[in-house]
Design a protein around this motif. Structure first.
Motif, PDB file in Angstrom:
ATOM      1  N   LEU A 107      -2.827  15.171  -1.223  1.00  0.00           N
ATOM      2  CA  LEU A 107      -3.067  16.556  -0.812  1.00  0.00           C
ATOM      3  C   LEU A 107      -1.858  17.172  -0.129  1.00  0.00           C
ATOM      4  CD1 LEU A 107      -6.714  16.217   0.587  1.00  0.00           C
ATOM      5  CD2 LEU A 107      -6.019  17.181  -1.611  1.00  0.00           C
ATOM      6  N   THR A 108      -1.142  16.368   0.650  1.00  0.00           N
ATOM      7  CA  THR A 108      -0.011  16.905   1.423  1.00  0.00           C
ATOM      8  C   THR A 108       1.292  16.900   0.643  1.00  0.00           C
ATOM      9  OG1 THR A 108       0.521  14.726   2.324  1.00  0.00           O
ATOM     10  CG2 THR A 108      -1.014  16.100   3.595  1.00  0.00           C
ATOM     11  N   GLY A 109       1.346  16.148  -0.442  1.00  0.00           N
ATOM     12  CA  GLY A 109       2.598  15.973  -1.176  1.00  0.00           C
ATOM     13  C   GLY A 109       3.333  14.733  -0.689  1.00  0.00           C
ATOM     14  N   ALA A 128      -2.501  11.605   2.219  1.00  0.00           N
ATOM     15  CA  ALA A 128      -1.083  11.607   2.609  1.00  0.00           C
ATOM     16  C   ALA A 128      -0.419  10.376   2.002  1.00  0.00           C
ATOM     17  CB  ALA A 128      -0.949  11.593   4.127  1.00  0.00           C
ATOM     18  N   PRO A 129       0.308  10.522   0.914  1.00  0.00           N
ATOM     19  CA  PRO A 129       0.912   9.374   0.227  1.00  0.00           C
ATOM     20  C   PRO A 129       1.771   8.512   1.152  1.00  0.00           C
ATOM     21  CG  PRO A 129       1.141  11.347  -1.097  1.00  0.00           C
ATOM     22  CD  PRO A 129       0.590  11.780   0.231  1.00  0.00           C
ATOM     23  N   ALA A 130       1.559   7.202   1.093  1.00  0.00           N
ATOM     24  CA  ALA A 130       2.336   6.181   1.814  1.00  0.00           C
ATOM     25  C   ALA A 130       2.057   6.121   3.314  1.00  0.00           C
ATOM     26  CB  ALA A 130       3.834   6.355   1.574  1.00  0.00           C
ATOM     27  N   ALA A 131       1.384   7.116   3.889  1.00  0.00           N
ATOM     28  CA  ALA A 131       1.212   7.146   5.344  1.00  0.00           C
ATOM     29  C   ALA A 131       0.388   5.966   5.853  1.00  0.00           C
ATOM     30  CB  ALA A 131       0.566   8.464   5.772  1.00  0.00           C
ATOM     31  N   GLY A 132      -0.741   5.682   5.212  1.00  0.00           N
ATOM     32  CA  GLY A 132      -1.586   4.563   5.650  1.00  0.00           C
ATOM     33  C   GLY A 132      -0.897   3.228   5.517  1.00  0.00           C
ATOM     34  N   ALA A 184       0.828  -1.211   0.000  1.00  0.00           N
ATOM     35  CA  ALA A 184       0.000   0.000   0.000  1.00  0.00           C
ATOM     36  C   ALA A 184       0.864   1.263   0.000  1.00  0.00           C
ATOM     37  CB  ALA A 184      -0.942   0.003   1.202  1.00  0.00           C
ATOM     38  N   ALA A 185       1.964   1.243   0.756  1.00  0.00           N
ATOM     39  CA  ALA A 185       2.860   2.409   0.786  1.00  0.00           C
ATOM     40  C   ALA A 185       3.530   2.601  -0.573  1.00  0.00           C
ATOM     41  CB  ALA A 185       3.907   2.238   1.882  1.00  0.00           C
ATOM     42  N   GLY A 186       3.946   1.492  -1.209  1.00  0.00           N
ATOM     43  CA  GLY A 186       4.580   1.577  -2.520  1.00  0.00           C
ATOM     44  C   GLY A 186       3.644   2.138  -3.581  1.00  0.00           C
ATOM     45  N   ILE A 187       2.386   1.687  -3.543  1.00  0.00           N
ATOM     46  CA  ILE A 187       1.396   2.211  -4.487  1.00  0.00           C
ATOM     47  C   ILE A 187       1.050   3.654  -4.130  1.00  0.00           C
ATOM     48  CG2 ILE A 187      -0.968   1.958  -5.350  1.00  0.00           C
ATOM     49  CD1 ILE A 187      -0.626  -1.092  -4.889  1.00  0.00           C
ATOM     50  N   GLY A 188       0.914   3.904  -2.827  1.00  0.00           N
ATOM     51  CA  GLY A 188       0.520   5.231  -2.362  1.00  0.00           C
ATOM     52  C   GLY A 188       1.516   6.315  -2.678  1.00  0.00           C
TER      53      GLY A 188
END
Length: 194
Positions: free
Chosen positions: A39-41, A116-120, A29-33
């Motif tokens: 929104l945050t970059g 927030a990319p990769a955060a989840g 999920a982090a790799g795809i995210g």
């Protein structure tokens, strides 16, 4: 079970069962995210994710340690009619019982990438790392007590399947040679292998 015996599952194996799927689903999920600007970059998302990873791993690893310790100290010896469940069966049962939660967690981690990319994904991976650390701590507890810890299988099937949940009133113990899992819940290495 015959003559009052119970099916017993290794405590460390139950704890460790969720570590690998949470870790790999979180990494995926982090790799795809990280491919989504969000929104945050990307930079802020990855930094927030790293912080979430560390906090989640620490919280998951430290949760309910007192309860595990109390149940370990009060563990009674397993009876001769108790049946010790194989490591593979315990892992398969846990993952089958939690597959929808794992899928929902993965989908939520993917969806959070738009904010927030990769955060989840890193949060999910942190939960997996925390479970692995908790299983290792249980392994050290088993080494110090020179006994393996077991919990009744029928208690695991109630209310979420946690070894320290309300249905679990006590652990059972055996010698360190019992079962097919090493202390900490990992695969037992055969004596002849290097």
């Amino acid at each position: 079970m015959v003559r009052g015996g119970h099916g017993l599952a290794r405590v460390a194996v139950v704890v460790r069962a969720g570590a690998a799927p949470l870790w790999w689903l979180g990494v995926l999920a982090a790799g795809i995210g990280v491919l989504v600007p969000g929104l945050t970059g990307r930079r802020i998302g990855v930094l927030a994710g790293a912080a979430l990873f560390l906090v989640t791993a620490a919280v998951v690893a430290g949760t309910r340690r007192k309860r595990y310790g109390a149940l370990a100290r009060g563990a009674a010896r397993a009876g001769k009619h108790d049946v010790l469940q194989d490591r593979g069966v315990t892992v398969r049962n846990w993952r089958r019982g939690h597959r929808w939660w794992l899928l929902l967690g993965f989908l939520a981690a993917l969806g959070s990438a738009f904010a927030a990319p990769a955060a989840g994904g890193l949060l999910l991976a942190g939960a997996g790392a925390g479970l692995r650390a908790k299983a290792a701590w249980i392994g050290r507890l088993e080494h110090s007590e020179d006994a393996l810890l077991w919990v009744r299988v029928d208690w695991l099937s109630q209310r979420g399947g946690a070894p320290t949940g309300k249905p679990a009133k006590a652990f059972r113990s055996t010698g360190v040679a019992a079962g097919d899992a090493a202390p900490g819940g990992g695969r037992r290495v055969a004596a002849g292998r290097v």
